[in-house]
Design a protein around this motif. Sequence first.
Motif, mmCIF file in Angstrom:
data_model
loop_
_atom_site.group_PDB
_atom_site.id
_atom_site.type_symbol
_atom_site.label_atom_id
_atom_site.label_comp_id
_atom_site.label_asym_id
_atom_site.label_seq_id
_atom_site.Cartn_x
_atom_site.Cartn_y
_atom_site.Cartn_z
ATOM 1 N N ASP A 156 0.520 -1.475 0.208
ATOM 2 C CA ASP A 156 0.008 0.006 -0.022
ATOM 3 C C ASP A 156 0.682 1.067 0.523
ATOM 4 O O ASP A 156 2.326 1.278 0.419
ATOM 5 C CB ASP A 156 -0.906 0.384 1.390
ATOM 6 N N GLY B 240 -10.366 0.060 -1.002
ATOM 7 C CA GLY B 240 -8.964 -0.056 -1.200
ATOM 8 C C GLY B 240 -8.957 1.242 -0.428
ATOM 9 O O GLY B 240 -7.637 1.085 -0.706
ATOM 10 N N SER C 195 -4.823 0.652 -1.628
ATOM 11 C CA SER C 195 -4.027 -0.818 -1.901
ATOM 12 C C SER C 195 -4.539 -0.027 -3.637
ATOM 13 O O SER C 195 -4.753 0.928 -4.070
ATOM 14 C CB SER C 195 -4.845 -1.228 -0.772
ATOM 15 N N GLU D 66 -6.446 -2.159 -4.717
ATOM 16 C CA GLU D 66 -7.747 -2.214 -4.872
ATOM 17 C C GLU D 66 -8.296 -0.929 -5.221
ATOM 18 O O GLU D 66 -9.418 -0.668 -5.456
ATOM 19 C CB GLU D 66 -7.905 -3.394 -4.323
ATOM 20 N N SER D 67 -8.501 0.284 -5.159
ATOM 21 C CA SER D 67 -8.423 0.988 -5.169
ATOM 22 C C SER D 67 -8.807 2.000 -6.306
ATOM 23 O O SER D 67 -8.552 1.301 -6.962
ATOM 24 C CB SER D 67 -7.372 2.934 -4.324
#
Length: 119
Positions: free
Chosen positions: A50, A68, A84, A86-87
Amino acid sequence: MTHPLIMHRPGFEAFILSLPRATLVRQWRDDSVGKIGGKVFALLDRDPGDIWLKVSDMAYELLTELDGIRPAPYFARAGWVAISAESPLSEDEIKAYLVEAHRLVTLRLTRKARAELGL
């Protein structure tokens, strides 16, 4: 979704070092840490990968509503978020937040420190 290049050590470190008077150290758990005038403005948390950075109060409220992105452990009280892979943020958006983190921390340096850095 692909992992933005900025979220890998070589891309993160190269971008941090492209910012005016920024320095880079590896500390804590071998995280890549961006500093200005000795003050941390961003880091790449190697595990899980991250990016943690300082944001404005408004950005903190907005970003932490997104999937995320969460308050950064230990740093949240100072207005930091952890982003992250996934954001929903694009690489360009993450870079813009890194530039802003650099600016926000630079503004918190003393006038003398900014002058010594030529900022």
